[in-house]
Design an enzyme around this catalytic site. Structure first.
Site, PDB file in Angstrom:
ATOM      1  N   LYS A  78       0.847  -1.198   0.000  1.00 34.45           N
ATOM      2  CA  LYS A  78       0.000   0.000   0.000  1.00 34.45           C
ATOM      3  C   LYS A  78       0.878   1.243   0.000  1.00 34.45           C
ATOM      4  O   LYS A  78       1.918   1.272   0.668  1.00 34.45           O
ATOM      5  CB  LYS A  78      -0.890  -0.019   1.254  1.00 34.45           C
ATOM      6  CG  LYS A  78      -1.945   1.074   1.317  1.00 34.45           C
ATOM      7  CD  LYS A  78      -2.779   0.980   2.603  1.00 34.45           C
ATOM      8  CE  LYS A  78      -3.914   1.995   2.607  1.00 34.45           C
ATOM      9  NZ  LYS A  78      -4.705   1.941   3.869  1.00 34.45           N
ATOM     10  N   SER A 158      -9.826   2.020   3.071  1.00 33.68           N
ATOM     11  CA  SER A 158      -8.975   2.782   2.195  1.00 33.68           C
ATOM     12  C   SER A 158      -7.977   1.956   1.394  1.00 33.68           C
ATOM     13  O   SER A 158      -7.457   2.421   0.380  1.00 33.68           O
ATOM     14  CB  SER A 158      -8.188   3.809   3.017  1.00 33.68           C
ATOM     15  OG  SER A 158      -7.262   3.170   3.866  1.00 33.68           O
ATOM     16  N   SER A 182     -10.052  -0.118   7.291  1.00 36.27           N
ATOM     17  CA  SER A 182      -9.440   0.021   5.968  1.00 36.27           C
ATOM     18  C   SER A 182      -8.759  -1.231   5.425  1.00 36.27           C
ATOM     19  O   SER A 182      -8.353  -1.238   4.266  1.00 36.27           O
ATOM     20  CB  SER A 182      -8.419   1.162   5.974  1.00 36.27           C
ATOM     21  OG  SER A 182      -9.066   2.398   5.919  1.00 36.27           O
TER      22      SER A 182
END
Lengths: 491, 95
Positions: A78, A158, A182
């Site tokens: 990420k 997210s 997330s």
């Protein structure tokens, strides 16, 4: 060689050990798949040269009989994790050109164990969002579609890029960060496994800070076993993060397949929220039945302050975010927009560099921390947070080993469908996951079924602090019963 | 509680984010929607409850008070929009 990308991480590990494929072949297969899947916008940066170099090193190690635990395993990271020499943006305009000179502890540990970096994945800007629509690089498109429809769906957020990349076989596993859901919410939306470990289990050092008392790194994978394998490498004490726990890291994989007989599983009545779709309710019932069949005991529990978790979160989270994001001032890194004086430079830089959701949270956070409002908002929220944590503590001290809930109140929704008029509409996605961050507990989302439109749904298991092993054992029971879910390829 | 336009301007200035006049009303509505949502916390009895300051019970570790890092000035300014001789450059602050 599509076959190489459909391996689980554990299968790839075995294939590499038995020399049925090389790490370079494995990396090349994934790089090719990534190239063909650019329509998903899952990666914001592909790192093919680095992947090839790391894979060659892995092959050399394997040939010498010196393979490490993740030798040659291609992973996605990420874009919240700083990667030395590799652009790291948090998917924000304000960091669009930032190239760290250091490596986050979590990713450093993955490379220490032999993993291969494929690229950086898309996320909501500064991890603020539940749909991956707030990214400076544009939304991620879910690999899943509703039956008989071509409409684009969100992958959740997210960590939407990591979730989509794992679900679409664009990596064997990925890292995420989870501040209010997330990791777990996108895992549920894309039919994969996602774990938010106990607060302090993984070092936060080198991860772009969002809400420091809630942020925690964790793995995405296609199976419970793969998530357990990844956590073992990601977890551990780090002197550079004062909140990281100085506790030994167990062999999490050994807990996969462990008997759950006699475990007491709490089912909180407060999670039966108004307007919950019948399909979610049915999934939850199914989950209870599976665990019961495996020998666990289901007990009803009460977490009376559940309804206050989300409003508490939307004070604590923006407050911490507004403090953490004060560092983006156009001076030390990232975007700068010139002004007449230094104050105007700050104001113009931050206006141009932050997207709408980030600006909203910084403003709310500034307000709740400002003189005259601190006690009414922030201090009160911190007190309610104590009550939320006590609810869980009471439950666990009464002999409950883990708690079972749905991960999300619905399946994935369409792009642009939510939060346009009222930001709170988007926030409600995290109603079942946010409590876990508030209390610092571990939470595992496991795919458990498909809804009538063919979209995946997840169940969440919440554990005692630092008892991720019980979650893996229970998660495997659900995986064994529910099977695995993969999207039909359209990209 | 809800915020008026003047408060939105004041918060934006405190947060050092420039906000155009035509954005104020929209922002005010959004902020008020969030504040209305968190308003329900007022009904919780928090009498005698300690505010939570740590997500997990832990004692802060102390390390030896010695230099563990340094001599990386070039690394530190590497991403700066403007720098000279390993200093960050900013617009003139003192007349």
């Amino acid at each position: 060689m599509t076959e190489l990308t459909s391996f689980t991480l554990a299968e790839a590990r075995d294939a590499l050990a038995k020399k049925r494929c090389s790490a370079v072949e494995l990396a090349e297969a994934h790089l090719a798949a990534m190239e063909q899947a650019r329509a998903l916008n899952a990666y914001v940066l592909e790192t093919p040269e680095r992947a090839r170099a790391m894979a060659q090193e892995a092959d050399a190690r394997i040939a010498r009989g010196e393979a490490r635990p993740l030798e040659g395993i291609p992973l996605a990271v990420k874009d919240m994790f700083c990667t030395a020499g590799v652009r790291t943006t948090a998917c924000s305009h304000i960091l669009h050109n930032f190239v760290p000179t250091y490596e986050s502890t979590v990713t450093a540990q993955l490379w220490r164990d032999g993993a291969v970096l494929l690229g950086k994945t898309n996320n909501d800007e500064f991890a603020m969002g539940s749909s991956n629509e707030t990214s400076y690089f544009g939304p991620v498109i879910s690999p899943w579609r509703r039956k008989g429809s071509n409409a684009d769906l969100v992958p959740g957020g997210s960590s939407g890029g990591s979730a989509a990349a794992v679900a679409a076989n664009l990596c064997l596993g990925a890292t995420g960060t989870d501040t209010g859901g997330s990791i777990r919410q996108p895992a549920a939306f894309t039919g994969i496994v996602g774990l938010k470990p106990t607060y302090g289990r993984c070092s936060r050092w080198g991860i772009v800070a969002f809400a420091s008392s809630l942020d925690q790194a964790g793995p995405f994978a296609r199976t419970v076993r793969d998530a357990a394998i990844l956590l073992r490498s990601m977890a551990g004490h780090d002197p550079k993060d004062a909140t990281s726990a100085d506790l030994p890291v167990p062999d999490y994989e050994a807990a996969v397949g462990r008997s759950v007989k006699g475990l007491r599983i709490g089912v909180p009545k407060e999670y039966r929220v108004d307007g919950m779709p019948a399909e979610i309710e049915a999934l939850w019932e199914q989950g209870k039945a599976w665990l019961k069949q495996a020998g666990a005991e289901i007990v009803e529990v009460s977490l009376p302050h559940t309804k206050y978790a989300l409003p508490t979160y939307y004070i604590v989270n923006p407050a911490e975010a507004s403090s953490n994001l004060a560092r983006y001032d156009g001076v030390r890194y990232g975007l700068r927009v010139d002004g007449r004086d230094v104050t105007e430079m700050y104001e113009k830089t931050r206006a141009a560099g932050f997207g709408r959701e980030v600006r909203r949270r910084v403003l709310i956070g500034t307000y709740v921390l400002s003189a005259g409002y601190y006690d009414a908002y922030y201090l009160r929220a911190q007190k309610v947070r104590t009550l939320i944590k006590r609810d869980f503590e009471a439950c666990f001290s009464a002999g409950v080993d883990a708690i079972l809930t749905p991960t999300t109140p619905s399946a994935a929704f369409g792009l642009g469908e939510k939060g346009g008029a009222d930001p709170v509409e988007m926030y409600l996605n995290d109603v079942f996951t946010v409590t876990v961050n508030m209390a610092g507990l571990p939470g595992l989302s496991v795919p458990a079924g498909l809804d009538a439109q063919g979209l995946p749904l997840g169940l969440q298991l919440i554990g005692r602090p630092f008892d991720e092993e019980t979650l893996f054992a229970l998660g495997q029971v659900i995986e064994d019963a529910a099977g695995r879910f993969a999207p039909a390829r359209w990209w | 509680m809800s915020v008026d336009a003047a408060t939105v301007r004041r918060i934006a200035h405190l947060a050092r984010i420039a906000v155009a006049d035509d954005e104020i009303e929209h922002l005010q509505n959004e902020l008020n929607a969030i504040l209305a949502f968190v308003e329900q916390l007022a009904e919780v009895d928090v009498e005698g409850v300690e505010p939570m300051t740590s997500a997990t019970p832990m004692r802060m570790k102390w390390r030896d008070d010695v230099v563990t890092d340094g001599d990386i000035a070039a690394d530190i300014v590497r991403n700066a929009p403007a720098s000279a001789d390993n200093f960050f450059l900013v617009p003139k602050v003192v007349e």
